[in-house]
Design a protein around this motif. Structure first.
Motif, mmCIF file in Angstrom:
data_model
loop_
_atom_site.group_PDB
_atom_site.id
_atom_site.type_symbol
_atom_site.label_atom_id
_atom_site.label_comp_id
_atom_site.label_asym_id
_atom_site.label_seq_id
_atom_site.Cartn_x
_atom_site.Cartn_y
_atom_site.Cartn_z
ATOM 1 N N MET A 5 0.921 -1.243 -0.506
ATOM 2 C CA MET A 5 -0.072 0.032 -0.103
ATOM 3 C C MET A 5 0.879 1.541 0.169
ATOM 4 N N HIS A 76 4.709 1.106 1.589
ATOM 5 C CA HIS A 76 4.212 -0.093 2.920
ATOM 6 C C HIS A 76 3.787 -1.664 2.456
ATOM 7 N N PRO A 77 4.940 -2.121 2.540
ATOM 8 C CA PRO A 77 4.228 -3.627 2.331
ATOM 9 C C PRO A 77 3.179 -3.932 3.749
ATOM 10 N N VAL A 78 2.047 -4.490 2.759
ATOM 11 C CA VAL A 78 1.477 -5.208 3.699
ATOM 12 C C VAL A 78 0.725 -6.426 3.673
ATOM 13 N N PRO A 79 1.756 -7.116 4.066
ATOM 14 C CA PRO A 79 1.471 -8.703 4.120
ATOM 15 C C PRO A 79 0.369 -9.421 4.826
ATOM 16 N N LEU A 80 -0.620 -8.796 4.874
ATOM 17 C CA LEU A 80 -1.922 -9.557 6.101
ATOM 18 C C LEU A 80 -2.616 -9.389 5.078
ATOM 19 N N GLN A 81 -3.178 -9.236 5.165
ATOM 20 C CA GLN A 81 -5.156 -8.688 4.721
ATOM 21 C C GLN A 81 -6.610 -9.708 4.319
ATOM 22 N N VAL A 82 -7.518 -9.426 4.923
ATOM 23 C CA VAL A 82 -8.624 -10.092 5.392
ATOM 24 C C VAL A 82 -9.993 -9.229 3.964
ATOM 25 N N ILE B 7 -6.762 4.614 8.486
ATOM 26 C CA ILE B 7 -5.826 4.567 9.354
ATOM 27 C C ILE B 7 -5.551 3.567 10.354
ATOM 28 N N ARG B 9 -2.582 3.005 13.711
ATOM 29 C CA ARG B 9 -0.701 3.269 13.982
ATOM 30 C C ARG B 9 -0.926 2.175 15.297
ATOM 31 N N THR B 15 -0.962 -10.649 13.936
ATOM 32 C CA THR B 15 -0.650 -11.336 13.553
ATOM 33 C C THR B 15 -2.178 -11.174 11.922
ATOM 34 N N LEU B 19 -5.745 -9.809 12.991
ATOM 35 C CA LEU B 19 -6.254 -9.255 11.850
ATOM 36 C C LEU B 19 -7.662 -9.147 11.944
ATOM 37 N N TRP B 41 -6.063 -4.573 5.446
ATOM 38 C CA TRP B 41 -4.337 -4.463 4.767
ATOM 39 C C TRP B 41 -3.666 -4.116 6.341
ATOM 40 N N ALA B 42 -2.767 -5.337 6.264
ATOM 41 C CA ALA B 42 -1.745 -4.902 7.509
ATOM 42 C C ALA B 42 -0.546 -5.175 7.489
ATOM 43 N N ASP B 43 0.162 -3.848 7.956
ATOM 44 C CA ASP B 43 1.779 -4.368 7.744
ATOM 45 C C ASP B 43 2.183 -4.311 9.261
ATOM 46 N N PRO B 44 2.566 -5.545 9.678
ATOM 47 C CA PRO B 44 2.781 -5.612 11.326
ATOM 48 C C PRO B 44 4.227 -5.067 11.428
ATOM 49 N N SER B 46 5.952 -2.114 10.657
ATOM 50 C CA SER B 46 5.624 -0.392 10.595
ATOM 51 C C SER B 46 4.479 -0.588 11.766
ATOM 52 N N THR B 48 1.002 -0.673 11.199
ATOM 53 C CA THR B 48 -0.237 -0.048 10.047
ATOM 54 C C THR B 48 -1.371 -0.673 9.981
ATOM 55 N N TYR B 50 -4.642 -0.292 7.181
ATOM 56 C CA TYR B 50 -6.002 -0.109 6.755
ATOM 57 C C TYR B 50 -6.886 -0.729 6.368
#
Lengths: 82, 82
Positions: A5, A76-82, B7, B9, B15, B19, B41-44, B46, B48, B50
């Motif tokens: 993102m 930003h990487p967003v490796p997690l998603q739902v 967002i 933060r 994990t 999420l 979407w999550a960036d563990p 940083s 963050t 979204y």
């Protein structure tokens, strides 16, 4: 490949046509970096644009945006998603 | 109805299970505010997260997040989308 993102600020007043043109500029060259921009969302009032992409790295995302003329403020990487 | 990006933060280390649990907590009560959370979407690294939603207002988005125990740091309308 990973999902990213990225955020562009200072885009106050961006129109639907401008968002589409910027997105098309990314799409036109993204294959050269093995990036795919999936979606973009914009808030003309706060001047914020969010782009969701699949890419090999954050740097590849930024290179496409830079070459298209609109460097991202954050990627930003967003490796997690739902 | 309008679309919103919010967002969160300070979520370092979140994990996939956390999420999903947070998203499910939103989904469980969102109808009471006529909100629908479409994706998150999550960036563990940083910390963050979204969230993309459809809702009648930013305040409605925030009320669902607050009641689910995770107030957003920012809620932005995103009327433009590609």
């Amino acid at each position: 490949m990973a999902r990213f993102m990225d955020i562009h600020r200072g885009m106050q007043g961006i129109t639907a046509d401008q968002l589409m043109a910027a997105h098309q500029a990314d799409l036109a060259i993204e294959q050269e970096e093995s990036v795919h921009f999936e979606h973009a969302w914009a808030d003309p009032e706060s001047g914020t644009v969010y782009c969701l992409s699949e890419a090999p790295s954050a740097e590849a995302v930024q290179r496409v945006h830079e070459r298209a003329g609109h460097r991202a403020d954050e990627v930003h990487p967003v490796p997690l998603q739902v």
